[in-house]
Design a protein around this motif. Structure first.
Motif, PDB file in Angstrom:
ATOM      1  N   TYR A  91      50.244  12.645 -44.462  1.00 45.61           N
ATOM      2  CA  TYR A  91      50.052  11.540 -43.493  1.00 45.61           C
ATOM      3  C   TYR A  91      49.949  10.163 -44.024  1.00 45.61           C
ATOM      4  O   TYR A  91      49.482   9.358 -43.432  1.00 45.61           O
ATOM      5  CB  TYR A  91      48.889  11.765 -42.674  1.00 45.61           C
ATOM      6  N   THR A 621      59.859   8.045 -42.368  1.00 48.74           N
ATOM      7  CA  THR A 621      58.837   8.832 -42.035  1.00 48.74           C
ATOM      8  C   THR A 621      57.961   8.242 -41.143  1.00 48.74           C
ATOM      9  O   THR A 621      57.824   7.092 -41.096  1.00 48.74           O
ATOM     10  CB  THR A 621      58.231   9.332 -43.403  1.00 48.74           C
ATOM     11  N   SER A 623      54.238   9.284 -38.876  1.00 49.60           N
ATOM     12  CA  SER A 623      53.102  10.461 -38.765  1.00 49.60           C
ATOM     13  C   SER A 623      51.896   9.874 -37.940  1.00 49.60           C
ATOM     14  O   SER A 623      51.787   8.743 -37.848  1.00 49.60           O
ATOM     15  CB  SER A 623      52.535  11.109 -39.918  1.00 49.60           C
ATOM     16  N   TRP A 625      47.841  11.378 -36.366  1.00 55.28           N
ATOM     17  CA  TRP A 625      46.719  12.382 -36.508  1.00 55.28           C
ATOM     18  C   TRP A 625      45.783  11.853 -35.681  1.00 55.28           C
ATOM     19  O   TRP A 625      45.077  10.422 -35.577  1.00 55.28           O
ATOM     20  CB  TRP A 625      46.088  12.829 -37.559  1.00 55.28           C
ATOM     21  N   ARG A 644      54.472  14.885 -37.650  1.00 57.81           N
ATOM     22  CA  ARG A 644      54.766  14.440 -38.986  1.00 57.81           C
ATOM     23  C   ARG A 644      56.465  14.463 -38.672  1.00 57.81           C
ATOM     24  O   ARG A 644      56.773  15.444 -38.750  1.00 57.81           O
ATOM     25  CB  ARG A 644      54.598  15.387 -40.212  1.00 57.81           C
ATOM     26  N   TYR A 645      57.009  13.490 -39.099  1.00 61.13           N
ATOM     27  CA  TYR A 645      58.545  13.205 -38.707  1.00 61.13           C
ATOM     28  C   TYR A 645      58.918  12.743 -40.070  1.00 61.13           C
ATOM     29  O   TYR A 645      58.379  11.826 -40.820  1.00 61.13           O
ATOM     30  CB  TYR A 645      58.708  12.188 -37.875  1.00 61.13           C
ATOM     31  N   THR A 664      60.638  17.542 -37.652  1.00 59.53           N
ATOM     32  CA  THR A 664      59.454  17.053 -37.124  1.00 59.53           C
ATOM     33  C   THR A 664      58.428  18.286 -36.837  1.00 59.53           C
ATOM     34  O   THR A 664      58.858  19.245 -36.445  1.00 59.53           O
ATOM     35  CB  THR A 664      59.534  16.539 -35.556  1.00 59.53           C
TER      36      THR A 664
END
Length: 719
Positions: A91, A621, A623, A625, A644-645, A664
């Motif tokens: 992340y 990228t 992400s 959380w 998460r991509y 993803t």
């Protein structure tokens, strides 16, 4: 000579006593602290705490550092269910955590499009490939990523930066935890951690014992693992100004190789003839032939000593020995753009359409390292300027030895089809006798690298301004057995940052890195080291009314002295290649009452000397959380989730190009804490997506990690 599993021998050394008194980062001067100390402490919890044995080698807060640094505390990555070192940074902005998918041989972390070395307590501990164990997250307090060139602090290294783990060390209060884990793929793990003062020493001796045992299967049949780790440590506090910590680590892992090097045809795109896909998790090896067993022993000495109110010493000394016994069978590589299926390669329909030739590989690899980094620090003023001066000397001596046997194609080129393999209908039991590998065994010459570096860095504070100046000189001696080479390099760094009262801190910096290149050009001249320079500008924001940190950075990296582009293949210079990398990174960590939010996004535009995109690196990228901890009747409960991509990646040459699609993934956590007990369930890739992380022009792809579900029960005790 046989390539059977080698025996294990422990080394005994005396660490450099001259470095016994080395200082930790003591508390920063009051002038450098935020007005609200409680807010500062909360920010540390959210964004991580800098440490003298961390990536920056200082205790300067991230908000006052004119470059990109990310810290993942253990509590955070455990909450997200990280099972290995790569997953602890999945992340983090600008980082590709699992470039080569499900892996058991190593943690393939890249930063800003480039592979980065692994450090522990600010000393590099991994050199070469497949010659030692992986880092166990259970043994570390936090994981740090310093992005961009960092040769001023570390000498030779990657322009992408470095990954540093900070070891668990003894604490003054008695406490600890016992943890049991149970997961899918037959995962079982037991771990313990206990620390506190040694009885009868009046607090002058502290201890910590960390241990772990794991037995697990995996998403690939026959790829199992058994790991044991024992990490004792002892801290001596002879006076309030001195602290010495001795850490030992013994680790032993027995397992197999996850990567099966399966063809792009049938994974990235359908089989040319059948039009179908094969199982991405097929086991292409041999259960009675394959193994990947690693062992390591390590002794680290951390030292801190305050001389007076102006000067303090700190440093690290390290000895590490690692070994790996490695055997594997895999589908034979046939060259970029060529089919690896035998019928298509031979042009004759002798086998099923999914039959491949297999190569058989074996290796006994070892590494041994001695290293030390001694630093002197001083806080002083010259008129209106306040200085945080760092003076350092670093030495390391590393020897690696790789002994191999490579039976390419399993005899197919000479008409022997004994070991061919049908990927769609695997049948095991055919592999060469040990005598075949012994006959082609190559006893490699040990390779040794010695590096001595002297460095100085000064952070100068003037009102709200922070100026950083750094300079380093390195001398490197490399001995490959066939050639000896001497290199030297001077590295610089410059940074400026301004702290506004509203929490905004814009900055700009320049930094350099270098890596030696062994060999000579067509004129007989020694190769120059590969060199990199980076320009970085960014903005950091620390909110004034709640804990958090948000950073935004743009970087421009140029790497020179690379191999020549294809357009200049015979040029005598041979080091006229230039690679460029430019990107933007956004990262944030915020504590909003009972909600913790972490987010990251990055883009990169990177080219190699031929104008091709960097192999296997995603173009973007992203992400996020979120963890929610309700109060009141729900006190003790927590739930979290993340997305998460990872963008498209490309591997290309003048004759072949493979585009790996973006993917993803979703992660989920639920937990409950009561009294001294803590229960948590994590699911990574909760939708069980089937995806590829990257494909290489040599013709193989790397499957991503399937859904993993792990239940964790912890009992915590002490104060």
């Amino acid at each position: 000579m046989s390539l059977s599993k080698s025996g294990y021998s422990a080394g005994v050394i005396a660490l450099l006593t001259a470095l016994s008194f080395t200082p930790q980062a003591f508390a920063q001067a009051a002038s450098g602290e935020p007005a609200d100390a409680e807010s500062r402490q909360e920010t540390i919890i959210v964004a991580g705490e800098v440490d003298a044995f961390g990536a920056t080698k200082t205790d300067t807060p991230i908000t006052e550092t004119a470059r990109s640094v990310s810290i993942e505390p253990a509590d955070v990555f455990i909450e997200r269910g990280a099972l290995n070192l790569s997953q602890t940074v999945s992340y983090v902005s600008g980082v590709t955590a699992e470039t080569y998918g499900f892996s058991t041989r190593g943690d393939w972390v890249t930063s800003r499009g480039l592979s980065i070395p692994r450090y522990r307590d600010s000393i590099q501990e991994l050199f070469g490939s497949y010659n030692t164990t992986r880092v166990e997250p259970w043994t570390v307090e936090q994981v740090e990523v310093l992005r961009g060139p960092a040769s001023v602090l570390y000498g030779q290294g990657s322009p992408g930066g470095l990954l540093n783990v900070v070891s668990k060390t003894p604490r003054e209060d008695f406490g600890g935890s016992l943890v049991a884990e149970l997961g899918n793929f037959d995962r079982y793990q037991l771990a313990g951690d206990i620390t506190g003062p040694v009885a009868g020493t009046d607090g002058q001796l502290l201890f910590r014992m960390v241990g772990l045992y794991r037995n697990t299967g995996s998403q690939v049949d026959y790829v199992d693992e058994e790991t044991g780790v024992f990490m004792p440590s002892l801290t001596w506090l002879p006076s309030p100004d001195t602290r010495l910590t001795l850490i030992g680590i013994h680790q032993d892992t027995k397992g197999d190789v996850a990567a099966q090097f399966i063809p792009v045809e049938g994974t990235l795109f359908p089989h040319n003839v059948t039009g179908e896909y094969i199982d991405q998790d097929v086991y292409a090896g041999e259960p009675d032939f394959n193994f990947f067993d690693t062992k390591s022993d390590q002794i680290t000495l951390l030292g801190e000593h305050r001389i007076n109110e102006y000067w303090r010493l700190e440093g690290t000394a390290l000895w590490r020995s690692g070994e790996a016994a490695y055997q594997q069978a895999w589908p034979t590589f046939t060259g970029a753009g060529q089919s690896r299926y035998l019928n298509q390669y031979l042009g004759v329909p002798l086998f099923t359409e999914t039959t491949v030739a297999r190569s058989f590989y074996a290796a006994d690899n070892t590494s041994e390292q001695y290293a030390a980094d001694l630093r002197a620090k001083s806080d002083f003023s010259t008129g209106p300027l306040e200085h945080n001066l760092l003076l350092g000397i670093q030495y390391q001596d590393v020897e690696t030895d790789n002994n191999t046997a490579y039976f390419f194609g399993g005899g197919v080129l000479s008409g022997d089809f004994s070991y061919v393999f049908d990927l769609a209908n695997p049948v095991y039991g055919n592999y060469p006798d040990q005598a075949v590998l012994d006959a082609i065994y190559t006893d490699g010459t040990p390779q040794q690298v010695e590096d001595l570096g002297l460095y100085v860095s000064d952070q100068i504070s003037y009102e709200n301004w922070r100026f950083t100046l750094g300079l380093r000189y390195d001398e490197i001696e490399s001995n490959t057995g066939a050639a000896t080479q001497s290199d030297d390099a001077i590295s610089t760094s410059v940074g400026v940052l301004y702290q506004f009262e509203n929490g905004l801190s814009p900055y700009a910096s320049y930094s350099e890195s270098f890596e030696p290149v062994i060999g000579t050009d067509l004129n007989g001249n020694q190769f120059e080291p590969e060199e990199a320079r980076q320009y970085e500008v960014g903005l950091k924001y620390e909110p004034t009314n709640f804990p958090g940190l948000v950073t935004l950075a743009y970087y421009d990296i140029e790497i020179s002295n690379l191999p020549n582009p294809n357009s200049l293949p015979g040029n005598a210079g041979q080091q006229q290649g230039i690679s460029t990398l430019r990107g933007v990174e956004l990262e944030g960590r915020l504590q909003l009452d009972n909600v913790f939010l972490q987010f990251a996004a990055s883009t990169i535009d990177a080219e190699d000397p031929n104008g091709f995109r960097l192999s296997g690196q995603p173009d973007s990228t992203a992400s996020t959380w979120v963890t929610w901890r309700p109060e009141g009747a729900w006190d003790g409960f927590r739930v979290g989730g993340g997305v998460r991509y990872v963008g498209e990646s490309v591997s290309e040459t003048a004759t072949a190009r493979y585009d790996t699609p973006s993917y993803t993934l979703g992660d989920l956590m639920i937990g409950y804490e009561w009294d001294q007990w803590d229960f948590q369930i994590n699911a990574r890739n909760i939708a069980d997506e089937v995806y590829l992380t990257s494909c290489l022009t040599r013709g193989d792809c790397f499957p991503g990690l399937r859904r993993t579900v792990v239940a964790r029960l912890a009992y915590e005790f002490g104060s």
